[in-house]
Design an enzyme around this catalytic site. Structure first.
Site, PDB file in Angstrom:
ATOM      1  N   LYS A   1       0.902  -1.255   0.044  1.00  0.00           N
ATOM      2  CA  LYS A   1      -0.112   0.139  -0.212  1.00  0.00           C
ATOM      3  C   LYS A   1       0.903   1.190  -0.034  1.00  0.00           C
ATOM      4  O   LYS A   1       0.910   1.963   0.930  1.00  0.00           O
ATOM      5  CB  LYS A   1      -0.951  -0.090   1.180  1.00  0.00           C
TER       6      LYS A   1
ATOM      7  N   GLU B   1      -8.009  -4.990 -10.454  1.00  0.00           N
ATOM      8  CA  GLU B   1      -8.670  -4.095  -9.503  1.00  0.00           C
ATOM      9  C   GLU B   1      -9.147  -2.823  -9.816  1.00  0.00           C
ATOM     10  O   GLU B   1      -8.817  -2.606 -11.000  1.00  0.00           O
ATOM     11  CB  GLU B   1      -7.805  -4.086  -7.956  1.00  0.00           C
TER      12      GLU B   1
HETATM   13  N1  DCS Z   1      -7.413  -1.691  -4.234  1.00  0.00           N
HETATM   14  C1  DCS Z   1      -6.783  -0.538  -4.030  1.00  0.00           C
HETATM   15  C2  DCS Z   1      -5.828  -0.161  -5.117  1.00  0.00           C
HETATM   16  C3  DCS Z   1      -6.841   0.377  -2.947  1.00  0.00           C
HETATM   17  O1  DCS Z   1      -6.552   1.692  -2.947  1.00  0.00           O
HETATM   18  C4  DCS Z   1      -7.952   0.003  -2.198  1.00  0.00           C
HETATM   19  C5  DCS Z   1      -8.293   0.741  -1.074  1.00  0.00           C
HETATM   20  C6  DCS Z   1      -8.368  -1.161  -2.095  1.00  0.00           C
HETATM   21  C7  DCS Z   1      -8.243  -2.219  -3.078  1.00  0.00           C
HETATM   22  C8  DCS Z   1      -9.325  -1.838  -1.126  1.00  0.00           C
HETATM   23  O2  DCS Z   1      -8.751  -2.164   0.021  1.00  0.00           O
HETATM   24  P1  DCS Z   1      -9.259  -2.074   1.411  1.00  0.00           P
HETATM   25  O3  DCS Z   1     -10.743  -2.946   1.355  1.00  0.00           O
HETATM   26  O4  DCS Z   1      -8.566  -2.588   2.390  1.00  0.00           O
HETATM   27  O5  DCS Z   1      -9.855  -0.712   1.795  1.00  0.00           O
HETATM   28  N2  DCS Z   1      -7.856   2.141  -0.943  1.00  0.00           N
HETATM   29  C9  DCS Z   1      -8.024   3.008   0.258  1.00  0.00           C
HETATM   30  C10 DCS Z   1      -7.687   4.312  -0.026  1.00  0.00           C
HETATM   31  O6  DCS Z   1      -6.872   4.793  -0.784  1.00  0.00           O
HETATM   32  N3  DCS Z   1      -8.776   5.099   0.177  1.00  0.00           N
HETATM   33  O7  DCS Z   1      -9.799   4.440   0.719  1.00  0.00           O
HETATM   34  C11 DCS Z   1      -9.371   3.033   0.745  1.00  0.00           C
END
Ligand code: DCS
Length: 286
Positions: A146, A178
């Site tokens: 992340k 995704e």
């Molecule tokens: N994939 C990506 C690229 C993301 O940025 C996120 C969440 C997810 C999947 C879903 O992950 P979670 O279920 O753990 O949230 N992104 C966060 C963000 O940048 N803002 O809100 C959630």
């Protein structure tokens, strides 16, 4: 503006300033998390903090605080800010050092920041569903970290926004990976299908909650790569994230999906997900 957490101390948010040579600012050299808060309580906090430590570790940043300490600090922060419904944003960078691609000496302390954002649940979108576009996934090959480096995600999301859409569904060639900030699911003949958690996607905490709910409630589920054709043929499509929860997708690239309304399995998972929130955070009023 309230308070922010900076390197273990809670200070006025207006006092939380970034040095121009912070490696997060210059290189995006760091990792982050977004944790949801309902009724003043953290949802799936342990899972988020575990992923935070794992992301940091995977790029060689050693956190100055244990997950337990982080949890205590974050809880104190949300109390101080009286946050009822919203998000906690937290990030750690490799710290402040003269600009150089090479990592600084190990005595440079990582910069840890957290603050709160008031934000209500996206009730209307959860009820009616959202639109999405398709876009080639141009990101790097460690999407499981992340990372603060989000340019590929931002370009995709901006494209969606310019088309009046909520999300950009990314694909590498024929394979759907995704969303720009969410995981993508399809439902076909009653089976829920979503990309396996490998280096090409972020292992979403919401995704894992949904997989668990499927298994506990006898909803068939498979983690495997699916194609653009399967997406197009799906009975239902939904996306998941910390802020979007279980969000129905009703239109892709201008084409209305099957019924044009949120599907049965999606609705069921929304109900189960809400119950899971209520188990951890108490009854939701909206
Ligand atoms: N994939 C990506 C690229 C993301 O940025 C996120 C969440 C997810 C999947 C879903 O992950 P979670 O279920 O753990 O949230 N992104 C966060 C963000 O940048 N803002 O809100 C959630």
């Amino acid at each position: 503006m309230g308070f922010a957490l900076l390197n273990g101390e809670i200070i006025e948010r207006s006092e939380a300033k970034v040095d121009v040579e912070d490696r997060g600012y210059q290189f995006g050299d760091g990792v982050y998390e977004v944790i949801r808060v309902y009724n003043g309580k953290l949802f799936t906090a342990a899972e988020h903090l575990k992923r935070f430590s794992k992301s940091a570790e995977s790029i060689g940043i050693s956190l100055q605080f244990s997950s337990k300490q982080l949890l205590e600090m974050v809880e104190e922060l949300l109390k101080k800010n009286n946050l009822e419904t919203g998000n906690i944003y937290m990030q750690v960078t490799r710290g402040i050092a003269p600009r150089n691609h090479v990592f600084p000496a190990s005595n440079v302390t990582p910069t840890l920041v957290a603050y709160t954002i008031k934000s209500s649940r996206p009730i209307d979108n959860l009820k009616s569903g959202v639109k999405a576009i398709l876009t080639e996934d141009i990101r790097w090959l460690r999407c499981d970290i992340k990372s603060l480096n989000l340019l590929g995600n931002l370009l995709a999301k901006q494209k969606a926004s310019e088309k009046g859409c909520f999300e950009a569904i990314q694909h590498r060639g024929q394979d759907v990976t995704e969303g720009s900030s969410s995981n993508i699911f399809i439902v076909k003949d009653g089976t829920v299908i979503t990309h396996e958690s490998n280096n090409l996607i972020l292992k979403g905490i919401t995704k894992d909650v949904i997989l668990d709910l499927c298994r506990k409630n006898n909803i068939p589920v498979i983690e495997r790569t699916f194609s653009l054709t399967e997406l197009d043929d799906a009975d239902e499509v939904f996306l998941s994230s910390t802020t979007a929860e279980v969000m129905p997708v009703i239109e892709i690239n201008g084409k209305i999906m099957k019924a044009g309304v949120p599907g049965k399995v999606t609705r069921k998972l929304q109900d189960l997900f809400q119950k899971e929130i209520e188990k951890q955070c108490g009854v939701l009023v909206s």
